[in-house]
Design an enzyme around this catalytic site. Sequence first.
Site, PDB file in Angstrom:
ATOM      1  N   GLU A 146       4.108  17.682 -19.973  1.00  0.00           N
ATOM      2  CA  GLU A 146       3.143  18.367 -20.680  1.00  0.00           C
ATOM      3  C   GLU A 146       2.143  17.510 -21.644  1.00  0.00           C
ATOM      4  OE1 GLU A 146       5.340  21.526 -22.939  1.00  0.00           O
ATOM      5  OE2 GLU A 146       4.436  20.998 -24.698  1.00  0.00           O
ATOM      6  N   ASP A 148      -0.288  18.189 -24.985  1.00  0.00           N
ATOM      7  CA  ASP A 148      -0.311  18.925 -25.969  1.00  0.00           C
ATOM      8  C   ASP A 148      -1.616  18.767 -27.036  1.00  0.00           C
ATOM      9  OD1 ASP A 148       1.802  20.202 -25.196  1.00  0.00           O
ATOM     10  OD2 ASP A 148       3.210  19.426 -26.576  1.00  0.00           O
ATOM     11  N   GLU A 150      -2.102  20.562 -30.631  1.00  0.00           N
ATOM     12  CA  GLU A 150      -1.414  21.528 -31.504  1.00  0.00           C
ATOM     13  C   GLU A 150      -2.160  21.571 -32.846  1.00  0.00           C
ATOM     14  OE1 GLU A 150       2.992  22.091 -30.417  1.00  0.00           O
ATOM     15  OE2 GLU A 150       2.665  20.322 -31.238  1.00  0.00           O
ATOM     16  N   GLN A 163      -2.282  17.892 -33.961  1.00  0.00           N
ATOM     17  CA  GLN A 163      -1.319  16.848 -33.288  1.00  0.00           C
ATOM     18  C   GLN A 163      -1.400  16.982 -31.810  1.00  0.00           C
ATOM     19  OE1 GLN A 163       3.083  16.714 -34.740  1.00  0.00           O
ATOM     20  NE2 GLN A 163       3.401  18.007 -32.865  1.00  0.00           N
ATOM     21  N   THR A 164      -1.244  15.651 -31.095  1.00  0.00           N
ATOM     22  CA  THR A 164      -1.012  15.644 -29.715  1.00  0.00           C
ATOM     23  C   THR A 164       0.061  14.911 -29.238  1.00  0.00           C
ATOM     24  OG1 THR A 164      -2.158  13.438 -29.762  1.00  0.00           O
ATOM     25  CG2 THR A 164      -3.588  15.310 -29.674  1.00  0.00           C
ATOM     26  N   ASN A 165       0.735  15.356 -28.177  1.00  0.00           N
ATOM     27  CA  ASN A 165       1.852  14.937 -27.477  1.00  0.00           C
ATOM     28  C   ASN A 165       1.712  14.930 -26.209  1.00  0.00           C
ATOM     29  OD1 ASN A 165       4.623  14.026 -27.745  1.00  0.00           O
ATOM     30  ND2 ASN A 165       5.342  15.766 -28.518  1.00  0.00           N
ATOM     31  N   ASP A 173       8.364  13.300 -27.328  1.00  0.00           N
ATOM     32  CA  ASP A 173       8.247  12.847 -28.683  1.00  0.00           C
ATOM     33  C   ASP A 173       7.400  11.605 -28.995  1.00  0.00           C
ATOM     34  OD1 ASP A 173      10.609  14.312 -29.532  1.00  0.00           O
ATOM     35  OD2 ASP A 173      12.155  12.919 -28.372  1.00  0.00           O
ATOM     36  N   ARG A 174       6.229  11.901 -28.388  1.00  0.00           N
ATOM     37  CA  ARG A 174       5.007  10.971 -28.661  1.00  0.00           C
ATOM     38  C   ARG A 174       3.917  11.483 -29.406  1.00  0.00           C
ATOM     39  NH1 ARG A 174       6.528  10.461 -22.786  1.00  0.00           N
ATOM     40  NH2 ARG A 174       7.159   8.404 -22.337  1.00  0.00           N
ATOM     41  N   ASP A 239       8.547  26.136 -40.588  1.00  0.00           N
ATOM     42  CA  ASP A 239       9.541  25.199 -40.897  1.00  0.00           C
ATOM     43  C   ASP A 239       9.370  23.753 -40.780  1.00  0.00           C
ATOM     44  OD1 ASP A 239       9.469  25.731 -38.224  1.00  0.00           O
ATOM     45  OD2 ASP A 239      11.522  25.350 -37.810  1.00  0.00           O
ATOM     46  N   TRP A 240       8.213  23.466 -40.193  1.00  0.00           N
ATOM     47  CA  TRP A 240       7.700  22.182 -39.722  1.00  0.00           C
ATOM     48  C   TRP A 240       6.093  21.970 -39.820  1.00  0.00           C
ATOM     49  CZ3 TRP A 240       4.632  20.893 -35.642  1.00  0.00           C
ATOM     50  CH2 TRP A 240       4.230  21.830 -34.606  1.00  0.00           C
ATOM     51  N   GLY A 244       5.341  19.153 -43.480  1.00  0.00           N
ATOM     52  CA  GLY A 244       6.682  18.813 -43.167  1.00  0.00           C
ATOM     53  C   GLY A 244       7.558  20.102 -43.276  1.00  0.00           C
TER      54      GLY A 244
END
Length: 330
Positions: A146, A148, A150, A163-165, A173-174, A239-240, A244
């Site tokens: 994947e 991402d 976001e 946010q990229t992942n 979790d990167r 929630d995040w 956060g």
Amino acid sequence: MGSLRHRFLFLPLLPIYTLTNFFLFSQVILSHKPYTTLEPRMAMVAYNIVIALLLNVLVFSFTVTGRPATFLQDFKVTWSDSHVRQIDGGRAIQLILDQNSGCGFASKNQYLFGRVSMKIKLIPGDSAGTVTAFYMNSNTDNVRDELDFEFLGNRSGQPYTVQTNVYAHGKGDREQRVNLWFDPAADFHTYSILWNHHHVVFYVDEVPIRAYKNNEARGIPYPKFQPMGIYSTLWEADDWATRGGLEKINWNKAPFVAYYKDFDIEGCRVPGPRACASNPANWWEGAAYQQLSPAEARRYKWVRMNHVIYDYCSDKSRYPVTPPECEAGI
């Protein structure tokens, strides 16, 4: 938007006999004679060339796809059809989030390597607690790949964070987060993912904000075996998503609306000819795309120095031992 944009590289695929007959075909053109008045051999030459050209264009069209004319040509609604609205004759869409539902869409096909991009105008004003996502996903349960984007909602007046992942062979979790240097809700901006055998690059208006290199030689997973579809969703994640989870969504501001247009996919469609994904002649595999250009590298450094607010590589609370891809260089 506009019509399909293909890169017609069909000449190397033409049958040998067709190439040898091009000279004769030129005589047909220069003679200015109607097809029906040509001698039989010359007419057959003309017929063979036209058929060969049409077949090769057809084969290439199924191999490397380009920009669709409308949303429904290459995408489908996957979640809450009533919250996805087509505008401008289907050349643009709205995604809507309210207390009843979020929504989403996906490409009708999967692709193995290439470049995808969309122009997006994000939710204006108080968008805290919302997430607008644009990503590629292999749609596999256990060993997921994947890539991402976001976009994390904000309180009015605060920077928008993207946010990229990267997930490779089931490991994610990167996360990295960048505060955008403009207001992405004021106008459309282009968000792109380049994916080839050498690296994955995330672009914002052609400015690279993240690069993930292929370091398989060092035992680091890299997504290259599984085709991926293109997805986008808009949903509530208070929630995040914002600080956060400290900032909650304000439903009094609903409905929350994001706009999309200029859907651009150039890549090897799967299922399709197997040779496409490994073809070094694909433009995205060319030397100019195997690493960042000097100008791109300068812009990338500027983003890293001035706008990165989180990088998992430097999060010692999560990773006391630096992840190997961070040491190898991302």
